[in-house]
Design a protein around this motif. Structure first.
Motif, PDB file in Angstrom:
ATOM      1  N   ARG B  62       0.844  -1.195   0.000  1.00 24.39           N
ATOM      2  CA  ARG B  62       0.000   0.000   0.000  1.00 24.39           C
ATOM      3  C   ARG B  62       0.878   1.243   0.000  1.00 24.39           C
ATOM      4  NH1 ARG B  62      -4.142  -1.975   4.376  1.00 24.39           N
ATOM      5  NH2 ARG B  62      -2.775  -0.730   5.680  1.00 24.39           N
ATOM      6  N   GLY B  63       1.172   1.732  -1.205  1.00 21.41           N
ATOM      7  CA  GLY B  63       1.947   2.957  -1.333  1.00 21.41           C
ATOM      8  C   GLY B  63       1.009   4.140  -1.469  1.00 21.41           C
ATOM      9  N   ALA B  64       1.442   5.130  -2.242  1.00 20.39           N
ATOM     10  CA  ALA B  64       0.638   6.340  -2.379  1.00 20.39           C
ATOM     11  C   ALA B  64      -0.586   6.077  -3.252  1.00 20.39           C
ATOM     12  CB  ALA B  64       1.484   7.433  -2.998  1.00 20.39           C
ATOM     13  N   PRO B  65      -1.749   6.666  -2.881  1.00 19.73           N
ATOM     14  CA  PRO B  65      -2.950   6.502  -3.703  1.00 19.73           C
ATOM     15  C   PRO B  65      -2.917   7.431  -4.915  1.00 19.73           C
ATOM     16  CG  PRO B  65      -3.463   7.780  -1.744  1.00 19.73           C
ATOM     17  CD  PRO B  65      -2.019   7.416  -1.644  1.00 19.73           C
ATOM     18  N   TYR B  66      -3.163   6.873  -6.093  1.00 27.00           N
ATOM     19  CA  TYR B  66      -3.193   7.669  -7.318  1.00 27.00           C
ATOM     20  C   TYR B  66      -4.476   7.371  -8.078  1.00 27.00           C
ATOM     21  CZ  TYR B  66       1.803   8.468  -6.582  1.00 27.00           C
ATOM     22  OH  TYR B  66       3.006   8.824  -6.069  1.00 27.00           O
ATOM     23  N   CYS B  83     -14.746   8.505  -1.524  1.00 32.25           N
ATOM     24  CA  CYS B  83     -13.416   8.421  -0.933  1.00 32.25           C
ATOM     25  C   CYS B  83     -13.158   9.623  -0.026  1.00 32.25           C
ATOM     26  CB  CYS B  83     -12.350   8.305  -2.007  1.00 32.25           C
ATOM     27  SG  CYS B  83     -12.453   9.560  -3.269  1.00 32.25           S
ATOM     28  N   GLU B  84     -13.679  10.760  -0.434  1.00 28.34           N
ATOM     29  CA  GLU B  84     -13.513  11.961   0.383  1.00 28.34           C
ATOM     30  C   GLU B  84     -14.197  11.773   1.742  1.00 28.34           C
ATOM     31  OE1 GLU B  84     -15.077  15.440  -1.452  1.00 28.34           O
ATOM     32  OE2 GLU B  84     -14.175  16.783   0.010  1.00 28.34           O
ATOM     33  N   PHE B  85     -15.372  11.123   1.717  1.00 21.87           N
ATOM     34  CA  PHE B  85     -16.097  10.930   2.963  1.00 21.87           C
ATOM     35  C   PHE B  85     -15.428   9.883   3.843  1.00 21.87           C
ATOM     36  CE2 PHE B  85     -19.872  12.400   0.386  1.00 21.87           C
ATOM     37  CZ  PHE B  85     -19.815  13.676   0.916  1.00 21.87           C
ATOM     38  N   VAL B  86     -14.895   8.847   3.201  1.00 20.40           N
ATOM     39  CA  VAL B  86     -14.375   7.747   4.003  1.00 20.40           C
ATOM     40  C   VAL B  86     -12.974   8.042   4.530  1.00 20.40           C
ATOM     41  CG1 VAL B  86     -13.198   6.335   2.280  1.00 20.40           C
ATOM     42  CG2 VAL B  86     -14.461   5.233   4.127  1.00 20.40           C
ATOM     43  N   CYS B  87     -12.270   8.940   3.881  1.00 24.53           N
ATOM     44  CA  CYS B  87     -10.856   9.169   4.213  1.00 24.53           C
ATOM     45  C   CYS B  87     -10.682   9.553   5.690  1.00 24.53           C
ATOM     46  CB  CYS B  87     -10.293  10.266   3.320  1.00 24.53           C
ATOM     47  SG  CYS B  87      -8.542  10.544   3.600  1.00 24.53           S
ATOM     48  N   LEU B 128      -8.520   2.803   2.386  1.00 31.07           N
ATOM     49  CA  LEU B 128      -9.981   2.818   2.418  1.00 31.07           C
ATOM     50  C   LEU B 128     -10.563   3.425   1.152  1.00 31.07           C
ATOM     51  CD1 LEU B 128     -10.955   3.717   6.084  1.00 31.07           C
ATOM     52  CD2 LEU B 128     -11.010   1.515   4.942  1.00 31.07           C
ATOM     53  N   CYS B 129      -9.867   4.418   0.561  1.00 30.98           N
ATOM     54  CA  CYS B 129     -10.372   5.053  -0.664  1.00 30.98           C
ATOM     55  C   CYS B 129     -10.444   4.037  -1.797  1.00 30.98           C
ATOM     56  CB  CYS B 129      -9.501   6.240  -1.048  1.00 30.98           C
ATOM     57  SG  CYS B 129      -7.749   5.898  -1.057  1.00 30.98           S
ATOM     58  N   GLN B 130      -9.391   3.207  -1.866  1.00 30.68           N
ATOM     59  CA  GLN B 130      -9.388   2.180  -2.905  1.00 30.68           C
ATOM     60  C   GLN B 130     -10.524   1.191  -2.674  1.00 30.68           C
ATOM     61  OE1 GLN B 130      -5.665   0.115  -3.207  1.00 30.68           O
ATOM     62  NE2 GLN B 130      -6.602  -1.673  -4.159  1.00 30.68           N
ATOM     63  N   GLU B 131     -10.755   0.872  -1.403  1.00 28.58           N
ATOM     64  CA  GLU B 131     -11.768  -0.123  -1.072  1.00 28.58           C
ATOM     65  C   GLU B 131     -13.165   0.399  -1.364  1.00 28.58           C
ATOM     66  OE1 GLU B 131     -12.333  -2.452   2.940  1.00 28.58           O
ATOM     67  OE2 GLU B 131     -10.218  -2.097   2.492  1.00 28.58           O
ATOM     68  N   VAL B 132     -13.381   1.696  -1.109  1.00 30.41           N
ATOM     69  CA  VAL B 132     -14.726   2.239  -1.199  1.00 30.41           C
ATOM     70  C   VAL B 132     -15.098   2.633  -2.632  1.00 30.41           C
ATOM     71  CG1 VAL B 132     -14.318   4.702  -0.850  1.00 30.41           C
ATOM     72  CG2 VAL B 132     -16.313   3.625   0.185  1.00 30.41           C
ATOM     73  N   CYS B 133     -14.114   2.832  -3.494  1.00 26.88           N
ATOM     74  CA  CYS B 133     -14.379   3.406  -4.821  1.00 26.88           C
ATOM     75  C   CYS B 133     -15.226   2.473  -5.681  1.00 26.88           C
ATOM     76  CB  CYS B 133     -13.069   3.699  -5.533  1.00 26.88           C
ATOM     77  SG  CYS B 133     -13.323   4.503  -7.110  1.00 26.88           S
ATOM     78  N   PRO B 134     -16.442   2.903  -6.067  1.00 23.51           N
ATOM     79  CA  PRO B 134     -17.292   2.030  -6.882  1.00 23.51           C
ATOM     80  C   PRO B 134     -16.812   1.924  -8.320  1.00 23.51           C
ATOM     81  CG  PRO B 134     -18.374   4.131  -6.528  1.00 23.51           C
ATOM     82  CD  PRO B 134     -17.083   4.176  -5.765  1.00 23.51           C
ATOM     83  N   GLU B 135     -15.999   2.875  -8.756  1.00 27.08           N
ATOM     84  CA  GLU B 135     -15.540   2.889 -10.146  1.00 27.08           C
ATOM     85  C   GLU B 135     -14.140   2.307 -10.288  1.00 27.08           C
ATOM     86  OE1 GLU B 135     -17.327   3.848 -12.815  1.00 27.08           O
ATOM     87  OE2 GLU B 135     -18.996   3.992 -11.401  1.00 27.08           O
TER      88      GLU B 135
END
Lengths: 369, 192
Positions: B62-66, B83-87, B128-135
Motif C-alpha cells: 500500500r503505497g501512495a494513492p493515485y 473516498c472523500e467521505f471515508v478518508c 480505504l479510498c481504494q476499497e470504497v471506490c465504486p468505479e
C-alpha cells in the motif's frame, strides 16, 4: 621568574591537574562520539546490515584506497552527527516546566564526567619524587565519592521526566528513579567485598593490590558479575533500559527533548558507559596493570604503555556493553525489580558475609588481616 | 486437534539465565563474524544498496494513492466523493464539476471531478479510498518515497495524480456496457 613560579608545588599541582582534566575530557568526548559509531556498526553487523558507510567530507573519496575504506568504516559519521545536533532546531514545548527542563540535561551529563575524576587511568609518566600520578583526584574515599556522584545521575532523568509534563516522559522518570536506586544498592554492596579483600577505599591502591596479588575478578567473581549487571541497570542500557524503552514509552524521559539538549542525554549515557567500564577495569580487571607489567612505570614509554593497557581493557568492556544490547530483549519492569531486590541484594550480602568469614579464617590473605 | 506443548520446568542452571545468555552471545557473535567477512542481507538479495537500487515492493503493497485512467485513457473517477467521505485523515478533497462544469471525458459517465486533491502529508495509506471506490478509479500503488520541499508541493492535484497513476487496464468495468446498452435498443435482444 617562571622557574620559581613553577617550582611551587601548588602551582605545579594546579598546572598538572588542569592538563589532566583537559586531556581526560577531550579523550572521553572523542570516545563518546566513536562509541556511538561502534554501537551503530556493531548493531548493523549483528543484524546483517551495513551500518553507516557513506558520510564523507569533500575530496576524501579522492584519496586512493584509504579514503573509500575510511568512509566505508563510517569514520566521519560522528562529525556529521555532531554537526546535525548543533544545527537542529532546539524546540522547547509550551507546556514544560522551563527551568527544570533546561536544567535536566546538564544534571544528567555532569555526574558522568565527575566520576572519571577518581579513576586511575595509568600509573605515572616518569620516575622520581616529582612523578605525577595518572589520576585527576587521588581521593582516599575514591569509591564513596563515585557512588555519591553516580546517585546524582538519576536526578537528571527524573527531572527530565517530571519537567516535560507529559505522560511518557513521566513514566520513564518514575521507572528510572525506582530502577537506579534499587540497583545502586546491589552495586554498592557488591563492591564492599572488594574492599574487604584489599582493605582500602583508594582506587589507586586497589589497582596496586591487583598488580601484586592478581586481578580481583579471580578473588571476587560473584561481585564482578553483580557489579557488571548493576552497571547495565545504572547506565540504562538494554536489557534494563526501562526509563527509555523506545517501543513502549516513545523514548521515555527524553521524548520532549530535541537538538543539543537531547544530545546531552545521549552523551551522558555513553559517558556513563565509559565511566562504569573504567570503574570495572579499575576494581576487577587490574586497572592499568598486566600480570607481567605490575610495577609503576619508570619512564615515559612505560607510562604510556600503562595508559594504553587501561584504555584497551576499557574498550573491551565497552564492546561488551554494546554486544549485550543487541542480544537481550528488555526485561519486564517487575522482573527487573524482582532481580534487583530478591536476587542481587541477598546475593551481594551473602558474598560480603562469605568473604568476611574467609578473611577471618584464612590468616594472611589480603591486606585487611 | 490441539497440540499440547510440553513445558518442562527449568532446571536451576537454566533459571540462572546463564545458558540463555551464552547461546545468545553465540548467535550474535556468529552474525557479527559473517558481516565482518562481508556478508549482508542486501548483498545476498543481489541487488545493491538503497539509494542506487530502489527497494522493490512486493505485490499488494500500500503505497501512495493515485487516480488511474481506463483502457481508453479516460478519467475513471466520477466525482462521487465516497473516498472523500471515508478518508480518515481527510486527505482527499474533491471539487465536483457542478451543474455547468465540464462533461466527463468518458462516454458513459455523467461527470468527473473538476479538481481532485490528495494531501500526501495527511494520507495514512490505509487504502480505504481504494476499497470504497465504486468505479475502481483510485489505487494505492507502489510509490513509497514521497518527498517535497514545501507543504504545497505535497498536495497532489488531479493532473499529477492521473499522470502518476497511469492506465489501469486490469479492471474494465464499463468496457462492453455501451454496446450492451445499444444492443438493448434493438429487438429481439441479441444474446452473446
Amino acid at each position: 621568574m617562571f622557574e620559581t613560579l613553577f617550582s611551587d608545588p601548588t602551582v605545579q599541582f594546579i598546572a598538572f591537574s588542569t592538563v589532566k582534566i583537559l586531556v581526560v575530557f577531550g579523550v572521553v568526548m572523542t570516545f563518546v562520539a566513536y562509541a556511538v559509531l561502534v554501537e551503530r556498526k556493531v548493531s548493523a553487523f549483528i543484524q546483517d546490515r551495513v551500518g553507516p558507510n557513506r558520510t564523507a567530507p569533500p575530496f576524501v573519496m579522492k584519496i586512493p584506497v584509504i579514503g573509500p575504506f575510511l568512509v566505508r568504516c563510517g569514520i566521519f559519521q560522528p562529525m556529521a552527527d555532531g554537526l546535525k545536533f548543533i544545527l537542529k532546531e532546539d524546540f522547547t514545548p509550551d507546556y514544560v516546566r522551563k527551568v527544570y527542563f533546561w536544567l535536566a540535561p546538564a544534571i544528567a551529563v555532569i555526574p558522568a564526567f565527575l566520576t572519571l575524576a577518581v579513576i586511575p587511568f595509568g600509573s605515572q609518566l616518569s620516575a622520581g619524587p616529582g612523578a605525577q600520578k595518572m589520576v585527576i583526584a587521588d581521593l582516599n574515599v575514591g569509591i564513596l565519592y563515585t557512588f555519591g556522584i553516580v546517585s546524582l545521575g538519576v536526578y537528571g532523568i527524573v527531572l527530565a521526566g517530571w519537567s516535560s509534563n507529559s505522560k511518557y516522559p513521566f513514566l520513564g522518570g518514575i521507572r528510572s528513579s525506582a530502577q537506579m536506586i534499587s540497583y545502586e544498592l546491589a552495586m554498592g554492596m557488591s563492591v564492599v567485598a572488594v574492599f574487604l579483600v584489599v582493605g582500602d577505599l583508594n582506587l589507586g591502591k586497589i589497582v596496586r593490590f591487583q598488580a601484586e596479588h592478581g586481578w580481583m575478578i579471580l578473588y571476587q567473581p560473584v561481585a564482578f558479575l553483580l557489579f557488571l549487571v548493576s552497571a547495565f541497570a545504572e547506565t540504562n542500557r538494554l536489557p534494563f533500559d526501562m526509563p527509555e524503552s523506545e517501543s513502549e514509552l516513545v523514548g521515555g524521559y527524553h521524548t520532549e527533548y530535541s537538538s543539543m539538549k537531547f544530545a546531552l542525554f545521549f552523551l551522558g549515557e555513553y559517558a556513563n558507559m565509559i565511566a562504569s567500564s573504567a570503574m570495572m577495569v579499575t576494581l576487577f580487571l587490574g586497572g592499568w596493570s598486566l600480570p607481567f607489567l605490575g610495577e609503576p612505570a619508570g619512564s615515559l614509554w612505560g607510562g604510556l604503555l600503562h595508559l594504553g593497557i587501561f584504555v584497551a581493557k576499557m574498550l573491551v568492556m565497552l564492546v561488551v556493553f554494546i554486544w549485550v544490547r543487541w542480544m537481550l530483549p528488555r526485561f519486564r519492569y517487575d522482573q527487573l525489580m524482582d532481580l534487583g531486590w530478591r536476587r542481587f541484594i541477598p546475593l551481594a550480602l551473602a558474598n560480603i558475609v562469605v568473604t568476611a568469614l574467609v578473611l577471618a579464617l584464612v590468616d594472611g590473605w589480603g591486606k585487611g588481616t | 486437534m490441539t497440540k499440547v506443548v510440553d513445558r518442562k520446568p527449568l532446571s536451576f542452571y537454566e533459571r540462572t539465565y546463564v545458558p540463555a545468555l551464552w547461546e545468545g552471545l553465540k548467535v550474535t557473535a556468529r552474525h557479527f563474524k559473517r558481516s565482518v567477512q562481508g556478508h549482508n542481507t542486501a548483498k545476498e538479495l543481489g541487488e545493491g544498496y538503497y539509494p542506487e537500487v530502489p527497494w522493490r515492493v512486493s505485490e499488494g503493497y500500500r503505497g501512495a494513492p493515485y487516480l488511474v485512467r481506463d483502457q481508453d485513457g479516460h478519467t475513471k473517477c466520477v466525482s462521487c466523493q465516497l473516498c472523500e467521505f471515508v478518508c480518515p485523515p481527510k486527505a482527499i478533497r474533491i471539487t465536483p464539476p457542478g451543474p455547468d462544469g465540464p462533461p466527463a471525458d468518458r462516454p458513459n459517465a455523467e461527470k468527473m471531478p473538476r479538481e481532485f486533491e490528495i494531501n500526501m502529508l495527511r494520507c495514512i495509506f490505509c487504502g480505504l479510498c481504494q476499497e470504497v471506490c465504486p468505479e475502481e478509479a483510485i489505487f494505492l500503488e507502489d510509490h513509497y518515497s514521497l518527498t517535497g520541499l514545501t507543504r504545497e508541493e505535497m498536495v497532489f492535484d488531479k493532473e499529477r495524480l492521473l499522470k502518476l497513476g497511469g492506465v489501469h487496464a486490469g479492471t474494465q468495468k464499463w468496457k462492453n456496457k455501451l454496446e450492451e446498452a445499444a444492443a438493448q435498443e434493438s429487438f429481439p435482444v441479441a444474446t452473446h
